[in-house]
Design a protein around this motif. Structure first.
Motif, mmCIF file in Angstrom:
data_model
loop_
_atom_site.group_PDB
_atom_site.id
_atom_site.type_symbol
_atom_site.label_atom_id
_atom_site.label_comp_id
_atom_site.label_asym_id
_atom_site.label_seq_id
_atom_site.Cartn_x
_atom_site.Cartn_y
_atom_site.Cartn_z
ATOM 1 N N UNK A 8 -27.461 0.267 14.083
ATOM 2 C CA UNK A 8 -27.273 0.873 14.549
ATOM 3 C C UNK A 8 -27.219 2.319 14.851
ATOM 4 N N UNK A 9 -27.816 2.222 13.007
ATOM 5 C CA UNK A 9 -28.466 4.095 12.698
ATOM 6 C C UNK A 9 -30.152 4.330 14.121
ATOM 7 N N UNK A 10 -30.109 2.653 13.538
ATOM 8 C CA UNK A 10 -32.087 3.608 14.239
ATOM 9 C C UNK A 10 -31.775 3.250 15.772
ATOM 10 N N UNK A 11 -30.540 2.735 16.798
ATOM 11 C CA UNK A 11 -30.115 3.351 18.190
ATOM 12 C C UNK A 11 -29.719 4.234 18.445
ATOM 13 N N UNK A 12 -28.985 5.497 17.297
ATOM 14 C CA UNK A 12 -28.651 6.694 17.439
ATOM 15 C C UNK A 12 -29.792 7.434 17.131
ATOM 16 N N UNK A 13 -30.811 7.372 16.402
ATOM 17 C CA UNK A 13 -31.699 7.854 16.586
ATOM 18 C C UNK A 13 -32.606 8.223 17.538
ATOM 19 N N UNK A 14 -33.028 6.780 18.374
ATOM 20 C CA UNK A 14 -33.396 7.530 19.623
ATOM 21 C C UNK A 14 -33.006 7.619 20.681
ATOM 22 N N UNK A 15 -32.030 7.160 20.309
ATOM 23 C CA UNK A 15 -30.843 7.813 22.050
ATOM 24 C C UNK A 15 -31.530 9.339 21.615
ATOM 25 N N UNK A 16 -31.245 9.482 20.246
ATOM 26 C CA UNK A 16 -31.258 11.276 20.334
ATOM 27 C C UNK A 16 -32.120 11.977 20.657
ATOM 28 N N UNK A 17 -33.765 10.980 20.827
ATOM 29 C CA UNK A 17 -35.012 11.264 20.939
ATOM 30 C C UNK A 17 -35.281 11.098 22.529
ATOM 31 N N UNK A 18 -34.652 10.134 22.661
ATOM 32 C CA UNK A 18 -34.542 9.936 24.924
ATOM 33 C C UNK A 18 -33.888 11.234 25.125
ATOM 34 N N UNK A 19 -32.395 11.708 24.175
ATOM 35 C CA UNK A 19 -32.292 13.018 25.197
ATOM 36 C C UNK A 19 -32.526 14.016 24.720
ATOM 37 N N UNK A 20 -33.321 14.384 23.126
ATOM 38 C CA UNK A 20 -33.810 15.381 23.419
ATOM 39 C C UNK A 20 -35.278 15.688 24.100
ATOM 40 N N UNK A 21 -35.916 14.389 24.663
ATOM 41 C CA UNK A 21 -36.793 14.418 25.632
ATOM 42 C C UNK A 21 -36.397 14.821 27.078
ATOM 43 N N UNK A 22 -35.067 14.162 27.129
ATOM 44 C CA UNK A 22 -34.832 14.734 28.500
ATOM 45 C C UNK A 22 -34.788 16.226 28.457
ATOM 46 N N UNK A 23 -33.983 17.005 27.594
ATOM 47 C CA UNK A 23 -33.307 17.895 28.101
ATOM 48 C C UNK A 23 -35.074 19.363 28.175
ATOM 49 N N UNK A 24 -35.664 18.539 27.265
ATOM 50 C CA UNK A 24 -37.126 19.463 27.365
ATOM 51 C C UNK A 24 -37.365 19.680 28.963
ATOM 52 N N UNK A 25 -37.128 18.126 29.031
ATOM 53 C CA UNK A 25 -38.182 17.875 30.485
ATOM 54 C C UNK A 25 -36.915 18.645 31.816
ATOM 55 N N UNK A 26 -35.869 18.603 31.698
ATOM 56 C CA UNK A 26 -35.067 19.574 33.176
ATOM 57 C C UNK A 26 -34.938 20.325 32.167
#
Length: 380
Positions: A128-146
């Motif tokens: 669950x901790x790892x999943x939260x981490x990779x989700x945050x990773x995906x969100x950060x990429x998405x915010x930068x791209x947007x």
């Protein structure tokens, strides 16, 4: 890491004081340098600010390139940080640029603090901790791209003006370079590589790789990328996921970043969670998609999955090319590995991703054959 007082560190500190003082219009003093490592071509230190005429933080990070680094690479990093620093605060992908000097080959950045490296988080046994981490990773990429969609002209302008020499009499320009050129070289070696490991791939395998290369130069979702968005260049602090190291910053299709993350993070998972890799991959892509969907409504999930697969196939191919070349120098990318087991796992993961993306069965079977051929090639 401990305080360092060798000649190189002292020289970098003195130069940084001069660069900051010029920006502030009054003297800035730095002390207590702490070596943060670097790539071998650069020196990176954390230093305490003693005099603070421009309301700097108590500490800053200084990055200085050696004389062997190509001027174009220094230019690219300065322009990338200038571009990223100009973004809205919530969309900045990493540290801010406080000052820079192209001719001194030096940048002064805000200090992200000690935080938690993404590499460490991925090694956790708590899924669950790892999943939260990779989700945050995906969100950060998405915010930068947007935030950077449509900003390529601004970035190109910064690339031009950041390369001016003193007095404006000269200018350094950038033509090519970076991981895109490496990827192109690997695709040109397509037939030779297959012959080397004695395996056949479907006729469309070269086409898939060529389509992956096109994502560097074209695509309908071109955004800014630090280029190496792998786990080793990510720190998690109070502000969330922070990307570091913009030496090869560029504009390219955003799906290259998503695929790069998918190709590089599984090797760092603990044995307790590695079987949940598909769950983690879905979490990363879903989080990224949530951030960019309003700006990219035309792409459906199936089309997106195929495009990410195409980019991922190119990354896996490139990592295999580097491994077969046997050249471990000059590739300090997260994608680069000298561990054959990692490359084998990437081909297995690629085959799984191909099935989910609905890629033709012949290519998926071909990926499995490449994995087996590589196993024989390396281990007999």
């Amino acid at each position: 890491m401990t305080a360092i007082a060798d000649e190189r560190i002292s020289s970098v500190l003195e130069t940084a004081e001069g660069v900051l003082s010029k920006r502030a219009g009054s003297s800035v003093q730095l002390d207590e340098p702490e070596d943060l490592g670097g790539t071998g071509r650069s020196t990176v230190i954390r230093a305490r600010v003693l005099d603070n005429p421009v309301s700097l933080d108590r500490t800053v990070v200084v990055k200085a390139f050696d004389d062997q680094t190509a001027p174009s690479q220094v230019l690219r990093e300065i322009a990338s940080y200038r571009y990223a620093t100009a973004l809205p605060t919530k969309s900045r992908p990493g540290p801010q640029l406080l000052a820079s000097d192209f001719e001194e080959r030096l940048l002064v950045l805000t200090d992200l603090g000690h935080g938690r490296p993404m590499v460490e988080l991925l090694g956790s046994t708590d899924i669950d901790e790892v999943e939260r981490g990779v989700s945050a990773w995906g969100q950060a990429l998405g915010r930068m791209h947007a935030a950077t969609l449509g900003g390529e002209d601004d970035f190109d302008t910064l690339m031009r003006v950041s390369g001016k020499t003193k007095g404006g009499k000269g200018r350094v320009t950038v033509a090519g370079g970076g991981i895109g050129d490496e990827a192109a070289a690997s695709v040109r070696a397509h037939a030779a590589m297959l012959a080397e490991i004695d395996v056949d791939l479907p006729a469309n395998s070269r086409e898939i790789l060529d389509n992956g290369l096109k994502l560097f130069a074209s695509g309908d979702f071109r955004t800014f990328s630090p280029a190496d968005v792998g786990p080793g260049n990510i720190l998690i602090n109070g502000d969330g996921v922070q990307f570091m190291d913009y030496e090869w910053g560029e504009f390219r299709d955003a799906t290259l970043d998503v695929a790069y993350a998918l190709a590089t993070f599984p090797a760092l998972l603990s044995t307790d969670v590695v079987m949940d890799r598909p769950r983690l991959e879905r979490a990363l892509v879903h989080a990224w998609r949530g951030e960019v969907k309003p700006l990219w409504p035309s792409i459906n999930d199936r089309k997106l999955a195929r495009r990410i697969f195409t980019a991922r196939a190119l990354w896996v191919w490139l990592s295999t090319y580097w491994m077969i070349q046997g050249d471990a120098t000059g590739h300090d990318w997260a994608l680069h590995t000298t561990d054959a087991r990692v490359v084998l796992a990437r081909w297995a993961d690629l085959a799984d991703a191909g099935e989910l993306a609905g890629v033709d069965e012949a290519f998926v079977d071909g990926a499995d054959r490449v994995q087996e051929a590589l196993r024989i090639y390396w281990f007999g």
